[in-house]
Design a protein around this motif. Structure first.
Motif, PDB file in Angstrom:
ATOM      1  N   SER B   5       1.625  -7.834 -34.044  1.00  0.00           N
ATOM      2  CA  SER B   5       1.430  -8.436 -32.726  1.00  0.00           C
ATOM      3  C   SER B   5       2.576  -8.046 -31.809  1.00  0.00           C
ATOM      4  N   GLN B   6       2.242  -7.602 -30.597  1.00  0.00           N
ATOM      5  CA  GLN B   6       3.256  -7.223 -29.633  1.00  0.00           C
ATOM      6  C   GLN B   6       3.074  -8.029 -28.355  1.00  0.00           C
ATOM      7  N   SER B   7       4.205  -8.375 -27.746  1.00  0.00           N
ATOM      8  CA  SER B   7       4.140  -9.100 -26.479  1.00  0.00           C
ATOM      9  C   SER B   7       5.307  -8.695 -25.589  1.00  0.00           C
ATOM     10  N   PRO B   8       5.113  -8.705 -24.267  1.00  0.00           N
ATOM     11  CA  PRO B   8       3.820  -8.906 -23.618  1.00  0.00           C
ATOM     12  C   PRO B   8       2.945  -7.662 -23.754  1.00  0.00           C
ATOM     13  N   ARG B   9       1.691  -7.763 -23.418  1.00  0.00           N
ATOM     14  CA  ARG B   9       0.818  -6.587 -23.444  1.00  0.00           C
ATOM     15  C   ARG B   9       1.089  -5.682 -22.255  1.00  0.00           C
ATOM     16  N   VAL B  89       3.832   3.389 -22.879  1.00  0.00           N
ATOM     17  CA  VAL B  89       3.403   2.353 -23.822  1.00  0.00           C
ATOM     18  C   VAL B  89       4.377   2.361 -24.999  1.00  0.00           C
ATOM     19  N   TYR B  90       4.861   1.201 -25.346  1.00  0.00           N
ATOM     20  CA  TYR B  90       5.786   1.062 -26.466  1.00  0.00           C
ATOM     21  C   TYR B  90       5.030   0.428 -27.624  1.00  0.00           C
ATOM     22  N   LEU B  91       4.933   1.182 -28.709  1.00  0.00           N
ATOM     23  CA  LEU B  91       4.172   0.760 -29.880  1.00  0.00           C
ATOM     24  C   LEU B  91       5.115   0.362 -31.006  1.00  0.00           C
ATOM     25  N   CYS B  92       4.749  -0.679 -31.687  1.00  0.00           N
ATOM     26  CA  CYS B  92       5.467  -1.121 -32.876  1.00  0.00           C
ATOM     27  C   CYS B  92       4.538  -0.930 -34.075  1.00  0.00           C
ATOM     28  N   ALA B  93       5.105  -0.541 -35.198  1.00  0.00           N
ATOM     29  CA  ALA B  93       4.320  -0.382 -36.423  1.00  0.00           C
ATOM     30  C   ALA B  93       5.115  -0.922 -37.594  1.00  0.00           C
ATOM     31  N   SER B  94       4.406  -1.373 -38.609  1.00  0.00           N
ATOM     32  CA  SER B  94       5.094  -1.811 -39.823  1.00  0.00           C
ATOM     33  C   SER B  94       4.387  -1.241 -41.041  1.00  0.00           C
ATOM     34  N   SER B 102       6.946   6.928 -49.142  1.00  0.00           N
ATOM     35  CA  SER B 102       6.430   7.705 -48.022  1.00  0.00           C
ATOM     36  C   SER B 102       4.919   7.694 -47.949  1.00  0.00           C
ATOM     37  N   ASN B 103       4.251   7.366 -49.056  1.00  0.00           N
ATOM     38  CA  ASN B 103       2.801   7.468 -49.072  1.00  0.00           C
ATOM     39  C   ASN B 103       2.148   6.182 -48.594  1.00  0.00           C
ATOM     40  N   GLN B 104       2.601   5.684 -47.471  1.00  0.00           N
ATOM     41  CA  GLN B 104       2.057   4.424 -46.988  1.00  0.00           C
ATOM     42  C   GLN B 104       1.629   4.555 -45.547  1.00  0.00           C
ATOM     43  N   PRO B 105       0.486   3.965 -45.218  1.00  0.00           N
ATOM     44  CA  PRO B 105       0.080   3.977 -43.815  1.00  0.00           C
ATOM     45  C   PRO B 105       0.952   3.036 -43.004  1.00  0.00           C
ATOM     46  N   GLN B 106       1.051   3.336 -41.731  1.00  0.00           N
ATOM     47  CA  GLN B 106       1.713   2.431 -40.809  1.00  0.00           C
ATOM     48  C   GLN B 106       0.645   1.654 -40.047  1.00  0.00           C
ATOM     49  N   HIS B 107       0.902   0.373 -39.849  1.00  0.00           N
ATOM     50  CA  HIS B 107      -0.020  -0.512 -39.151  1.00  0.00           C
ATOM     51  C   HIS B 107       0.551  -0.771 -37.759  1.00  0.00           C
ATOM     52  N   PHE B 108      -0.215  -0.428 -36.758  1.00  0.00           N
ATOM     53  CA  PHE B 108       0.263  -0.481 -35.378  1.00  0.00           C
ATOM     54  C   PHE B 108      -0.216  -1.717 -34.640  1.00  0.00           C
ATOM     55  N   GLY B 109       0.650  -2.202 -33.749  1.00  0.00           N
ATOM     56  CA  GLY B 109       0.212  -3.174 -32.758  1.00  0.00           C
ATOM     57  C   GLY B 109      -0.458  -2.459 -31.596  1.00  0.00           C
ATOM     58  N   ASP B 110      -0.974  -3.246 -30.649  1.00  0.00           N
ATOM     59  CA  ASP B 110      -1.673  -2.670 -29.502  1.00  0.00           C
ATOM     60  C   ASP B 110      -0.723  -2.195 -28.405  1.00  0.00           C
ATOM     61  N   GLY B 111       0.565  -2.450 -28.585  1.00  0.00           N
ATOM     62  CA  GLY B 111       1.541  -1.903 -27.656  1.00  0.00           C
ATOM     63  C   GLY B 111       1.819  -2.774 -26.453  1.00  0.00           C
TER      64      GLY B 111
END
Lengths: 115, 117
Positions: B5-9, B89-94, B102-111
């Motif tokens: 979750s990212q804020s503000p949108r 747009v600033y995106l955060c991922a975890s 290294s073999n892991q996907p990153q899960h992104f917020g909507d930025g």
């Protein structure tokens, strides 16, 4: 700087057709990943292929990797209007001085699937 | 389930103002990333945290950019004395594991879409 370069930059097809997108990269990698991004949203992970793999499938997706040519392709079969999005390839690995977490993305292919 | 979750949108600021962008990663995810995405481009890496430790800040464009993750969960990206070229747009991922995985996907917020006037 962009490590991967997707080709074509934009692709427009009819629903039911197959869509093929290509990605080229410059340096050695551990893995290559494909992501989808709908307009105004974040990226969604689609598939990861390791450097020792040549092909991988996930549902209607097929990814190939040719490390000798430093290229990958993403095939979406039987496309749907909901597949309309931008598609990015991302690489990790040796290009970052040994770090294996840092993803480097291409500029993406904008896919439009017309109903 | 809860994603990133990212804020503000959306954030509009005048040139010279300071801004703070927040990221709530997926609970339990060790790794957290910030990216900057210009219009029509792919995301570009800014910085990486493993828990509370900032292990890589090589992508931060200038010393006006600062990121922190003090308790190893929520992260804040701060931009001081904003300039028009900071508009993006600033995106955060975890991701679940640390840098060894290294073999892991990153899960992104909507930025957060930042516009500097």
């Amino acid at each position: 700087s962009q490590q991967g370069e997707e080709d074509p930059q934009a692709l427009s097809i009819q629903e039911g057709e197959n869509a093929t997108m290509n990605c080229s990269y410059k340096t050695s990698i551990n893995n290559l990943q494909w992501y989808r991004q709908n307009s105004g949203r974040g990226l969604v992970h689609l598939i990861l292929i390791r450097s020792n793999e040549r092909e991988k499938h996930s549902g209607r997706l097929r990814v190939t990797l040719d490390t000798s040519k430093k290229s990958s392709s993403l095939l979406i079969t039987a496309s749907r209007a909901a597949d309309t999005a931008s598609y990015f390839c991302a690489t990790d690995g040796f290009n970052s001085g040994g770090s294996n977490y840092k993803l480097t993305f291409g500029k993406g292919t904008l896919l439009t699937v017309n109903p | 389930g809860a994603g990133v979750s990212q804020s503000p949108r959306y954030k509009v600021a005048k040139r010279g103002q300071d801004v703070a962008l927040r990221c709530d990663p997926i609970s339990g995810h060790v790794s957290l990333f910030w990216y900057q995405q210009a219009l029509g481009q792919g995301p570009e890496f800014l910085t990486y945290f493993q828990n509370e430790a900032q292990l890589d800040k090589s992508g931060l464009p200038s010393d006006r950019f600062f990121a922190e993750r003090p308790e190893g969960s929520v992260s804040t990206l701060k931009i001081q004395r904003t300039q028009q070229e900071d508009s993006a747009v600033y995106l955060c991922a975890s991701s679940l594991g640390g840098q060894a995985y290294s073999n892991q996907p990153q899960h992104f917020g909507d930025g957060t879409r930042l516009s500097i006037l």
